[in-house]
Motif scaffolding. Structure first.
Motif, PDB file in Angstrom:
ATOM      1  N   ALA A  19       0.640  -1.464   0.097  1.00 64.95           N
ATOM      2  CA  ALA A  19      -0.031  -0.071   0.015  1.00 64.95           C
ATOM      3  C   ALA A  19       0.901   1.456   0.117  1.00 64.95           C
ATOM      4  O   ALA A  19       0.578   2.068  -0.958  1.00 64.95           O
ATOM      5  N   ALA A  20       1.821   1.185   0.805  1.00 63.73           N
ATOM      6  CA  ALA A  20       2.687   2.343   0.968  1.00 63.73           C
ATOM      7  C   ALA A  20       3.608   2.716  -0.621  1.00 63.73           C
ATOM      8  O   ALA A  20       3.469   3.958  -0.848  1.00 63.73           O
ATOM      9  N   PHE A  26       0.449   7.012  -6.632  1.00 62.57           N
ATOM     10  CA  PHE A  26      -0.625   8.005  -6.835  1.00 62.57           C
ATOM     11  C   PHE A  26      -0.411   9.204  -6.328  1.00 62.57           C
ATOM     12  O   PHE A  26      -0.951  10.126  -6.949  1.00 62.57           O
ATOM     13  N   LYS A  27       0.085   9.666  -5.362  1.00 63.70           N
ATOM     14  CA  LYS A  27       0.571  11.131  -4.984  1.00 63.70           C
ATOM     15  C   LYS A  27       1.476  11.629  -5.923  1.00 63.70           C
ATOM     16  O   LYS A  27       1.133  12.766  -6.535  1.00 63.70           O
ATOM     17  N   ARG A  31       0.287  14.980  -8.794  1.00 64.17           N
ATOM     18  CA  ARG A  31       1.142  16.086  -8.993  1.00 64.17           C
ATOM     19  C   ARG A  31       1.735  16.262 -10.404  1.00 64.17           C
ATOM     20  O   ARG A  31       1.557  17.329 -11.127  1.00 64.17           O
ATOM     21  N   ASN A  32       1.865  15.216 -11.032  1.00 64.09           N
ATOM     22  CA  ASN A  32       2.474  15.143 -12.361  1.00 64.09           C
ATOM     23  C   ASN A  32       1.708  13.855 -13.312  1.00 64.09           C
ATOM     24  O   ASN A  32       2.244  12.690 -13.013  1.00 64.09           O
ATOM     25  N   TYR A  33       0.466  14.152 -13.840  1.00 63.83           N
ATOM     26  CA  TYR A  33      -0.034  12.785 -14.602  1.00 63.83           C
ATOM     27  C   TYR A  33       0.438  12.472 -15.770  1.00 63.83           C
ATOM     28  O   TYR A  33       0.710  13.320 -16.769  1.00 63.83           O
ATOM     29  N   PHE A  34       0.590  10.976 -15.793  1.00 64.50           N
ATOM     30  CA  PHE A  34       1.061  10.490 -17.339  1.00 64.50           C
ATOM     31  C   PHE A  34      -0.338   9.504 -17.820  1.00 64.50           C
ATOM     32  O   PHE A  34      -0.520   8.716 -17.211  1.00 64.50           O
ATOM     33  N   PRO A  35      -0.924  10.056 -18.919  1.00 70.43           N
ATOM     34  CA  PRO A  35      -2.003   9.171 -19.304  1.00 70.43           C
ATOM     35  C   PRO A  35      -2.035   7.674 -19.411  1.00 70.43           C
ATOM     36  O   PRO A  35      -2.802   6.881 -19.521  1.00 70.43           O
ATOM     37  N   ALA A  61      -6.510   6.934  -5.647  1.00 68.18           N
ATOM     38  CA  ALA A  61      -6.742   6.500  -6.941  1.00 68.18           C
ATOM     39  C   ALA A  61      -8.019   7.210  -7.398  1.00 68.18           C
ATOM     40  O   ALA A  61      -7.992   7.695  -8.556  1.00 68.18           O
ATOM     41  N   ILE A  62      -8.964   7.224  -6.405  1.00 71.33           N
ATOM     42  CA  ILE A  62     -10.425   7.985  -7.029  1.00 71.33           C
ATOM     43  C   ILE A  62     -10.009   9.358  -7.272  1.00 71.33           C
ATOM     44  O   ILE A  62     -10.577   9.781  -8.268  1.00 71.33           O
ATOM     45  N   LYS A  63      -9.277   9.845  -6.319  1.00 73.99           N
ATOM     46  CA  LYS A  63      -8.934  11.585  -6.758  1.00 73.99           C
ATOM     47  C   LYS A  63      -8.258  11.756  -8.239  1.00 73.99           C
ATOM     48  O   LYS A  63      -8.790  12.386  -8.946  1.00 73.99           O
TER      49      LYS A  63
END
Length: 207
Positions: A19-20, A26-27, A31-35, A61-63
């Protein structure tokens, strides 16, 4: 760290069962999304939800799912919203993501209005958070409908639970419905640290 190194690191973290590691990935994606990681985010969310584990991982993940409009997750989001669980973080974020995906534009609040009569605490808080966070501006008539409907929403909750109207209060700072002023005055009486802090910023013209 360049893009290639970041992608390699994200792949490693997202392949982990810890989980960690997933939370760290996800954090980073927030901040910097990759499709290219969209499907992976949805798959991890669905797997953790169905196994009823790692609610923190599900929430993060939902965010991403909501803000990046990952439609693949919509059937499960709809299922969670339909369950309408009370005081549940996953439900709250699922409602927010659902709203962001199905609305037509930044003025469209029809998903909220259509849900009147079947909005529990978590669903309502998720919907209202989106209004404030995304600076949504429905028409005057819809503003009034929402304010009146949620005026007393979430009152008499157990000690320690924050008022779910924070997002609506924030949205109202830019709305012009007839009842905005009286609603804000009413909210000054609410014992909620977030709302109190927000309204104090108005007085000092920081908002």
């Amino acid at each position: 760290m360049d893009k290639t190194e970041t992608i390699v690191q994200l792949k490693k973290l997202l392949a982990s069962k810890k989980a960690a590691d997933l939370l760290k990935a996800f954090k980073k994606l927030q901040r910097n999304y990759f499709p290219e990681f969209g499907n992976t985010v949805v798959d991890i969310f669905e797997e953790r939800y169905k196994r009823n584990i790692s609610w923190e991982v599900q929430v993060e993940a939902i965010k991403i799912i909501g803000k990046q409009h990952l439609v693949k997750a919509l059937p499960l989001l709809e299922q969670i919203v339909k369950k309408n669980m009370e005081h549940d973080m996953v439900t709250m974020e699922a409602a927010a993501a659902y709203f962001r995906i199905v609305r037509l534009n930044m003025r469209d609040v029809s998903p909220i209005i259509k849900s009147f009569g079947n909005i529990g605490f978590s669903i309502g808080e998720g919907f209202l958070n989106v209004l404030g966070e995304d600076n949504m501006t429905p028409n005057i008539e819809e503003q009034e409908l929402i304010i009146l409907h949620f005026w007393h929403f979430g009152e008499n909750v157990d000690k320690g639970i924050l008022d779910p109207k924070f997002g609506l209060v924030k949205a109202c700072l830019k709305w012009q419905a007839p009842s905005v002023s009286s609603f804000i005055e009413y909210c000054l009486t609410i014992k909620d640290s977030r709302i109190s802090s927000l309204l104090k910023k108005i007085e000092t013209k920081e908002v």
